[in-house]
Design a protein around this motif. Structure first.
Motif, short mmCIF file in Angstrom:
data_model
loop_
_atom_site.label_atom_id
_atom_site.label_comp_id
_atom_site.label_asym_id
_atom_site.label_seq_id
_atom_site.Cartn_x
_atom_site.Cartn_y
_atom_site.Cartn_z
N GLY A 112 -41.19 93.12 42.65
CA GLY A 112 -42.10 93.53 43.79
C GLY A 112 -43.25 94.48 43.25
O GLY A 112 -42.89 95.33 42.54
N THR A 113 -44.02 94.39 44.30
CA THR A 113 -45.29 95.42 44.19
C THR A 113 -45.57 95.84 45.47
O THR A 113 -45.90 95.18 46.39
CB THR A 113 -46.67 94.68 43.23
OG1 THR A 113 -46.24 94.19 41.86
CG2 THR A 113 -47.63 95.69 43.22
N GLY B 264 -41.90 96.86 40.15
CA GLY B 264 -40.64 96.80 39.39
C GLY B 264 -39.71 95.55 39.39
O GLY B 264 -40.34 94.69 40.19
N ILE B 265 -38.54 95.77 39.16
CA ILE B 265 -37.84 94.59 39.39
C ILE B 265 -36.55 94.54 40.43
O ILE B 265 -36.15 95.47 40.69
CB ILE B 265 -36.72 94.35 38.25
CG1 ILE B 265 -37.60 94.14 36.85
CG2 ILE B 265 -35.74 93.24 38.39
CD1 ILE B 265 -38.63 92.98 36.94
N ASN B 266 -36.48 93.55 41.20
CA ASN B 266 -35.54 93.74 42.52
C ASN B 266 -34.36 92.51 42.07
O ASN B 266 -34.59 91.41 41.48
CB ASN B 266 -36.17 93.36 43.70
CG ASN B 266 -37.47 93.94 43.96
OD1 ASN B 266 -37.42 95.09 43.79
ND2 ASN B 266 -38.48 93.51 44.38
N LEU C 65 -42.17 87.04 49.79
CA LEU C 65 -41.94 87.74 50.91
C LEU C 65 -43.15 88.94 50.91
O LEU C 65 -43.39 89.57 50.00
CB LEU C 65 -40.74 88.27 50.90
CG LEU C 65 -39.63 87.30 51.44
CD1 LEU C 65 -38.16 88.13 51.26
CD2 LEU C 65 -39.82 86.31 52.66
N TYR C 66 -43.47 89.08 52.31
CA TYR C 66 -44.38 90.26 52.37
C TYR C 66 -43.60 90.93 53.40
O TYR C 66 -43.10 90.58 54.42
CB TYR C 66 -45.81 90.12 52.87
CG TYR C 66 -46.68 91.34 53.37
CD1 TYR C 66 -47.46 91.86 52.43
CD2 TYR C 66 -46.79 91.46 54.63
CE1 TYR C 66 -48.11 92.97 52.89
CE2 TYR C 66 -47.39 92.49 55.06
CZ TYR C 66 -48.22 93.41 54.26
OH TYR C 66 -48.89 94.43 54.75
N ALA C 67 -43.35 92.44 53.09
CA ALA C 67 -42.70 93.09 54.01
C ALA C 67 -43.42 94.62 54.24
O ALA C 67 -43.97 95.11 53.51
CB ALA C 67 -41.16 93.66 53.06
N VAL D 124 -45.67 102.05 53.90
CA VAL D 124 -44.97 101.12 52.78
C VAL D 124 -45.06 99.60 53.11
O VAL D 124 -44.71 99.04 54.14
CB VAL D 124 -43.60 101.52 52.63
CG1 VAL D 124 -42.87 100.62 51.67
CG2 VAL D 124 -43.38 103.14 52.41
N THR D 125 -45.66 99.02 52.25
CA THR D 125 -45.81 97.50 51.91
C THR D 125 -45.61 96.85 50.82
O THR D 125 -45.94 97.45 50.07
CB THR D 125 -47.32 96.94 52.56
OG1 THR D 125 -48.50 97.44 51.87
CG2 THR D 125 -47.65 97.45 54.12
N GLU D 126 -44.77 95.99 50.87
CA GLU D 126 -44.26 95.17 49.47
C GLU D 126 -44.60 93.72 49.64
O GLU D 126 -44.55 93.05 50.57
CB GLU D 126 -42.79 95.31 49.62
CG GLU D 126 -42.21 96.90 49.68
CD GLU D 126 -42.64 97.58 48.54
OE1 GLU D 126 -42.82 97.28 47.31
OE2 GLU D 126 -43.14 99.13 48.76
N HIS D 127 -45.01 93.35 48.23
CA HIS D 127 -45.12 91.84 47.95
C HIS D 127 -44.06 91.53 46.99
O HIS D 127 -43.93 92.13 46.07
CB HIS D 127 -46.52 91.71 47.36
CG HIS D 127 -47.68 91.86 48.25
ND1 HIS D 127 -48.44 91.00 48.83
CD2 HIS D 127 -48.23 93.00 48.46
CE1 HIS D 127 -49.20 91.39 49.41
NE2 HIS D 127 -49.25 92.75 49.34
#
Length: 469
Positions: free
Chosen positions: A267-268, A292-294, A424-426, A448-451
């Motif tokens: 995830g970034t 990092g790693i999810n 996923l985009y969060a 906070v937005t995550e790819h």
């Protein structure tokens, strides 16, 4: 194969001389045709589209204090392009192995102008834009009939524009670069047959276009160091030329029922952030970019009507995503704000809508996202070093897409197992935290937005996920 050999033997017996006078001659029966084995060998051409996210670290001593600011520009946007390649399929002890080469070229609208700093009456702003890029890569994968799971790596190149302006006492100076940079790329993906000559894929690529140091033409002619790193998430459509083009899935797989599984990925973040000191006045706007790693688990239930699959899925993830490289507010021992931003865990509860092409499920997904947001800010002033710590649990939304297919793991797993690859985009919303540096009130915000790109494995408690071809 046994039925084919038996039918062939009966044909041979039927055409031989009768060996018993009281037996009537058997009628000729044509042996059933062997089912075609899907072969990935051959040329292909195609198109693709997706979203890109840069994690481009920039260091610049714009105040000429001897301690450079360290922050991220995060160019984000949509892109599209075309690819061409060739595959060779060969047998191995692991099953059918596919080796390939592929080249692509993309145009896009990735850009970021978030980094703006205003301190002691001096202003600086930065903008970065990768407007096109391309790759030339090798691919190696394992084929499971009409589904290919692969990793890929090779050469990357692209054009990157960087601009900066600085205003001191009403005088504005500027700096700009516009150049093609090269480096390397690595990634992974899943490609599946859609019928006839067509295939579809979902893919993640990480581009490293190198590091550059330039002497700025701003008022303070101090070095600007840039690191260009791009995350590419895309879907593609290929048309195969030659090879096996007779594939036509007849029956959709059975996806209905409960399933349970685990997943692993990366995830970034692109967290639009700010720090303000109204009394100074000071306003710093920038990006935090935890990556990092999810990893985690998921559970879900599917309903099916012909080829259409409707489902619900929930998951919970642990995460190592972190950004501890961002330092602003002069970033000197006398006055600084050094960030340590993390995303310890997150989860989603989503609907899924998919279409099964044989035993391959193509789906879109969206729904609720939630997670823990931690922000530590190491501050320094005349009062000394102080660490400010904040933690929030936030909710928001998520959307994405993926591909799910049967998974046998070299024949060790049964037909109830599947594997999926998804993006996923969060968006987890915003936080606002107030604290004191010395005796001065300060406000820090973070959106906070995550790819997220991940691969999972599921066990289905219903009948096996199989289809006929």
């Amino acid at each position: 194969m046994k039925k084919y050999l038996l039918a062939t033997a009966l044909v041979g017996l039927g055409s031989a001389p009768t060996i018993a006078a009281d037996l009537a001659a058997r009628p000729y029966t044509k042996a059933p045709a062997l089912a075609a084995v899907y072969d990935w060998t051959g040329f292909y051409i195609g198109v693709n589209a997706g979203v890109g996210l840069g994690r481009d670290r920039l260091q610049h001593d714009w105040l000429n204090t001897g301690s450079p600011y360290s922050f991220y520009t995060s160019p984000q946007g949509a892109f599209g392009g075309a690819q061409i390649g060739y595959n060779w399929q060969t047998a191995s002890v692991l099953g059918p192995i596919v080796l390939g080469v592929e080249a692509d070229i993309q145009g896009g609208g990735l850009s970021d102008d978030r980094a703006n700093f205003s301190l002691f009456g001096i202003n600086a702003s930065y903008r970065q834009k990768p407007d096109w890029f391309g790759t030339a890569r090798g691919r190696i994968g394992i084929a499971n009939g009409p589904v290919l799971s692969y990793v890929t790596a090779g050469y990357a190149f692209g054009n990157v524009k960087t601009n900066a302006t600085e205003t001191v006492a009403g005088i504005t100076t500027s700096f700009a670069t516009d150049r093609t940079q090269s480096g390397w790329v690595v990634g992974s993906g899943v490609e599946a047959a859609l019928g006839g000559n067509w295939t579809g894929k979902i893919e993640y690529l990480y581009l490293n276009l190198g590091n550059k140091t330039d002497i700025s033409t701003l008022l303070f002619a101090t070095p600007i160091n840039t690191e260009i790193r791009e995350n590419i998430f895309r879907v593609g459509l290929n048309y195969r030329i030659g090879g096996n083009t007779a594939y036509a899935p007849v029956v959709a797989a059975n996806w209905a029922g409960f399933y349970l599984g685990g997943n692993f990925g990366s995830g970034t973040g692109r967290d639009r952030s700010s720090l303000s000191v109204p009394a100074a006045p000071v306003l710093e706007t920038f990006n935090l970019a935890p990556d990092g790693i999810n990893g985690g688990v998921q559970a879900g239930y599917n309903w099916q009507a012909a080829n259409w699959v409707f489902g619900l899925e929930a998951d919970i993830q642990g995460s190592t995503q972190k950004d501890n490289k961002t330092c602003i507010l002069t970033c000197t021992p006398g006055l600084m704000a050094a960030y340590d931003a993390t995303l310890p865990w997150f989860g989603t509860a989503r609907g899924r809508l998919g279409y099964s092409v044989g035993s391959t499920l193509f789906y879109a997904t969206g729904g609720l996202a939630y997670g823990s947001i931690k922000t530590k800010i190491n501050t320094a002033s005349f009062a000394g070093l102080v660490t400010q710590s904040f933690e929030h649990t936030k909710t928001g939304w998520t959307a994405g897409a993926g591909i799910e297919t049967p998974f046998t793991l070299l024949g060790l797993l049964g037909p109830n197992w599947t594997t999926k690859t998804e993006y996923l985009y969060a968006d987890l919303g915003s936080t606002s935290d107030n604290f004191i540096i010395g005796a001065t009130p300060v406000t820090s915000t973070r959106s906070v937005t995550e790819h997220i790109f991940r691969t999972g494995i599921n066990y289905h408690f219903n009948s096996p996920v199989v289809a006929k071809y």
